[in-house]
Motif scaffolding. Structure first.
Motif, short mmCIF file in Angstrom:
data_model
loop_
_atom_site.label_atom_id
_atom_site.label_comp_id
_atom_site.label_asym_id
_atom_site.label_seq_id
_atom_site.Cartn_x
_atom_site.Cartn_y
_atom_site.Cartn_z
N GLY A 1 1.00 -1.38 -0.04
CA GLY A 1 -0.05 -0.07 0.07
C GLY A 1 0.83 1.18 -0.03
O GLY A 1 1.94 1.21 0.71
N ILE B 1 -4.92 13.40 10.18
CA ILE B 1 -5.45 14.83 10.41
C ILE B 1 -6.87 14.65 10.38
O ILE B 1 -7.76 15.05 11.34
N GLY C 1 -1.06 15.42 4.19
CA GLY C 1 -1.15 14.51 3.06
C GLY C 1 -1.53 15.27 1.73
O GLY C 1 -1.06 14.96 0.77
#
Ligand code: NAD
Length: 333
Positions: free
Chosen positions: A20, A78, A269
């Protein structure tokens, strides 16, 4: 052909898993890996919702008839994701292979096993590997310090971790971290692993969905071009050494250190995703492992997997023919 517990359990031809990767594990790459004989894995959290994951699974199915899996990673985020919703959606879409990683995976593993799925679980310590084995996972992915992303906090290199796995585990395990070629696969098999997991190497393939500039950075980069961030938050992550990562480490190391809130804007991200999309390697944090030092080209997944298989077979064959010196030979010399 290298037939192992991994190839048999997953129904794949070559014992290579594409682990992943946030923002990278998208249908085109996953299908290319599975079509080439390995196991492609979709990254659940790259999709904005469980419903979007369903669509990604359907899209992947249109591109390959071969098996593929779904990764669900449980680490600080987050915006806390609906992990169970992603898991349910994937199972309802008939995915039967899952890669789990991160903290407290028990509930998820129990759910997947209750649905008859195969679970690969990533571990950076033998303690966690043994605990995951007790929870019923089928395969452990032993993740050494060389890996991209989260290596845990014990700084244990793959060599010792894999040898310890051989001593301690009685279920199949694969080697993850620092592997990019046939030599890595042959070495993993020598360590008793039944295959390998690769991330950074697959980022740098023709079908990988990231910008060409980032692929070029990986080719140009060496094993010295990564850095650990979040050390002081005990959420260590190995990323590409760029301006943003160096700033994060500078803030962490200043007197008084840094709280996550001080770093949030730099490390989000969403910003890292921009690097992959726009090709600006300083746009945010992006993940890469020290295997970068081994990567010198951008092949298709088929070319890469064929090469790894052929090279591993050649190396294993060479080792089998090797006349290892015994005590008498040494005396004669
Ligand atoms: P994000 O934007 O939520 O967070 C960015 C980074 O900050 C991540 O590394 C995250 O672990 C870390 N972080 C967030 N909150 C934190 C906190 N309170 N304390 C310490 N660190 C914190 O992350 P994202 O890019 O949207 O990714 C979502 C999740 O997937 C993250 O947990 C990330 O680590 C994880 N991930 C998964 C893979 C994978 O292979 N599936 C790869 C990379 C990252």
């Amino acid at each position: 052909m290298i037939s192992t517990a991994l190839t048999k359990l997953l129904g794949i031809r070559v014992p290579v898993v594409q682990g992943g990767m946030q923002w990278v594990g998208l249908p085109a790459l996953v299908a290319a890996v599975s079509n080439a004989g390995g196991l492609g894995i979709l990254t659940a959290l790259t999709q904005p919702s469980p419903e979007a994951l369903r669509q990604a699974i359907r899209e992947t199915r249109k591109l390959t008839n071969n098996n593929f899996g779904v990764n669900i990673t449980l680490l600080p985020t987050i915006n806390p994701p609906d992990y169970e919703g992603y898991a349910r959606a994937a199972v309802e879409e008939n995915v039967r292979i899952f890669e789990t990683a991160g903290n407290s995976p028990g509930k998820l593993i129990k759910f997947f096993k209750s649905q008859g799925c195969i679970v690969l679980h990533k571990c950076t310590t033998i303690r966690h590997a043994k605990s995951a084995a007790r929870m019923g996972v089928d395969i452990i992915s032993i993740d050494g310090l060389e890996c991209a992303g989260h290596p845990g906090e014990d700084d244990m290199g793959g060599l010792v971790l894999l040898a310890r796995a051989a001593q301690e585990l009685n279920i199949p395990y694969i080697a993850s971290g620092g592997i990019a070629d046939g030599r890595g696969l042959a070495a993993a098999l020598a360590f008793g692993a039944c295959g390998v997991n690769m991330g950074t190497r697959f980022m740098c393939t023709k079908e990988s969905p990231i910008h060409q500039n980032i692929k070029d950075k990986i080719v140009a980069g060496t094993e010295l071009d990564t850095i650990h961030i979040f050390r002081t938050l005990r959420n260590t992550s190995r990323v590409y050494r760029n301006k943003v990562a160096e700033e994060v480490v500078r803030l962490e190391n200043r007197p008084g250190g840094a709280k996550f809130e001080d770093l949030r804007e730099l490390v989000s991200g969403a910003r890292g995703r921009l690097a992959y999309e726009t090709g600006d390697s300083d746009a945010g944090i992006w993940t890469a492992g020290v295997a970068m030092g081994l990567i010198t080209d951008i092949p298709s997944c088929q070319e890469l997997i064929d090469r790894i298989e052929k090279d591993a077979e050649r190396i294993i064959d060479g080792l089998a023919r090797m006349k290892l010196p015994d005590d008498r030979d040494a005396t004669k010399a």
